[in-house]
Motif scaffolding. Structure first.
Motif, PDB file in Angstrom:
ATOM      1  N   UNK A  76      -4.505   0.061   1.836  1.00  0.00           N
ATOM      2  CA  UNK A  76      -3.649  -1.078   1.500  1.00  0.00           C
ATOM      3  C   UNK A  76      -2.458  -0.526   0.711  1.00  0.00           C
ATOM      4  N   UNK A  77      -1.482   0.057   1.410  1.00  0.00           N
ATOM      5  CA  UNK A  77      -0.367   0.706   0.721  1.00  0.00           C
ATOM      6  C   UNK A  77       0.641  -0.326   0.219  1.00  0.00           C
ATOM      7  N   UNK A  78       1.575   0.083  -0.616  1.00  0.00           N
ATOM      8  CA  UNK A  78       2.649  -0.842  -0.979  1.00  0.00           C
ATOM      9  C   UNK A  78       3.400  -1.296   0.271  1.00  0.00           C
ATOM     10  N   UNK A  79       3.601  -2.602   0.411  1.00  0.00           N
ATOM     11  CA  UNK A  79       4.407  -3.112   1.512  1.00  0.00           C
ATOM     12  C   UNK A  79       5.872  -2.857   1.179  1.00  0.00           C
ATOM     13  N   UNK A  80       6.746  -3.095   2.129  1.00  0.00           N
ATOM     14  CA  UNK A  80       8.168  -2.840   1.887  1.00  0.00           C
ATOM     15  C   UNK A  80       8.794  -3.996   1.098  1.00  0.00           C
ATOM     16  N   UNK A 135       1.727  -3.157 -12.463  1.00  0.00           N
ATOM     17  CA  UNK A 135       1.316  -2.855 -13.832  1.00  0.00           C
ATOM     18  C   UNK A 135       2.207  -1.790 -14.479  1.00  0.00           C
ATOM     19  N   UNK A 136       3.511  -1.935 -14.282  1.00  0.00           N
ATOM     20  CA  UNK A 136       4.470  -1.001 -14.866  1.00  0.00           C
ATOM     21  C   UNK A 136       4.936   0.086 -13.915  1.00  0.00           C
ATOM     22  N   UNK A 137       4.224   0.286 -12.823  1.00  0.00           N
ATOM     23  CA  UNK A 137       4.642   1.245 -11.803  1.00  0.00           C
ATOM     24  C   UNK A 137       5.341   0.458 -10.699  1.00  0.00           C
TER      25      UNK A 137
END
Length: 315
Positions: A69-73, A79-81
């Motif tokens: 489940x990667x970061x979507x575009x 959480x700060x990242x």
């Protein structure tokens, strides 16, 4: 991890939280680059740190099943990242920077699922099909979220299903059939036809399709809920794990987040390993794993059956 001000929550809010005295004991159970360099076993453990750095410690051919489940575009604060939206080409290049490396960790007869939304799903398809054989695209209904003022509300997400060898992979159809209500029961010679009567109503076991409308996104009244902004539900991942792995198989998640893959794998009798950069997310995941020692229930899945949403009252 910096001490944070505790949020004020409603009396019945069951969202997972960490007490200050829990942090140090939970932190000791996480593996970092130093402990991995010293030879720590990664089975049934959570790895905290940069994925590309820690992937080196995961053997090639390690996992029977990989869930990503990667970061979507999208621009999102984890959480700060912060992950910032980018052009389609740059997002695809981002996927290319790690996806082939992750695929090396999959066994020859293994399966992989990767999550996305409408905006990034075409990039996911192009990147995945360079390494694996895509067998299907699952679309699931995501009811949670705000409406859009000048567009259609995004109520769906995708999960691409791919394998290394289309002639040799595991898939258990019976494990993921759905128990649905029968509204117009049909009988032959006075007996139910392909359905059964019960005190709770009339039900039929149905084969699952690639469109899922029985998923509830975790929310405040569910004990699996955390403050992670893109948390997936245990029921969603239980379908993937039961369909594409057997007992004691290894399930690997390189973007672990708050730990849903690993927790669900543990509840279902699989081995697991997860990687996550954010320490607080790792601590949440470790606490969820410890809770799973006492409570292995999965909301929406009971007695080996996936129940249609709202088909019955589940705890």
């Amino acid at each position: 991890m910096e001490e944070k001000v505790e949020k004020k929550r409603a009396k019945n809010n069951r969202t997972l939280t960490l007490r200050q005295e829990e942090i140090a004991p939970l932190r000791k159970k996480l593996l970092d680059k130093e402990s991995l360099s010293a030879g720590a076993s990664i089975e049934n453990r959570l790895l905290q740190g940069d994925m590309l750095s820690l992937l080196h410690f995961v053997p090639d051919g390690f996992a029977d099943l990989i869930i990503i489940d990667p970061p979507y575009n999208l621009s999102k604060d984890f959480n700060g990242l912060k992950f910032n939206a980018r052009t389609g080409d740059r997002y695809e290049a981002y996927l290319e920077s790690w996806f082939p490396l992750v695929c090396k960790k999959l066994k020859a007869d293994g399966s992989l699922y990767i999550c996305g939304d409408w905006k990034c799903t075409s990039a996911l398809q192009r990147v995945v099909e360079k390494e694996l054989t895509i067998l299907n695209r699952i679309t699931w209904q995501r009811e949670k979220g705000r409406g859009a003022k000048a567009n259609w509300k995004n109520g769906m997400e995708d999960i691409w299903f791919a394998v290394k060898n289309p002639d040799d992979y595991y898939f258990n159809l019976d494990a993921v059939k759905i128990r649905r209500k029968v509204l117009a029961p049909y009988k032959v010679d006075g007996e139910p036809k392909d359905w059964e009567e019960s005190d709770e109503g009339n039900f039929r076991l149905t084969c699952p399709s690639n469109f899922w409308d029985d998923i509830s996104v975790p929310f405040w009244s569910m004990p699996e809920n955390t403050d992670h902004p893109t948390q997936k539900s245990e029921k969603l991942y239980a379908k993937l794990i039961l369909a594409s792995s057997e007992k004691d198989d290894i399930v690997f998640d390189p973007f672990m987040g708050s730990g849903t893959t690993c927790v669900t794998a543990k509840k279902l009798g699989r081995r697991f390993c997860g990687i996550e950069l954010n320490e607080e997310y790792c601590l949440w995941a470790q606490k969820r794993l410890e809770r799973a020692e006492e409570d292995a229930t999965i909301q929406g899945y009971e007695d080996g059956i996936f129940w249609e949403r709202n088909a019955r009252n589940l705890r």
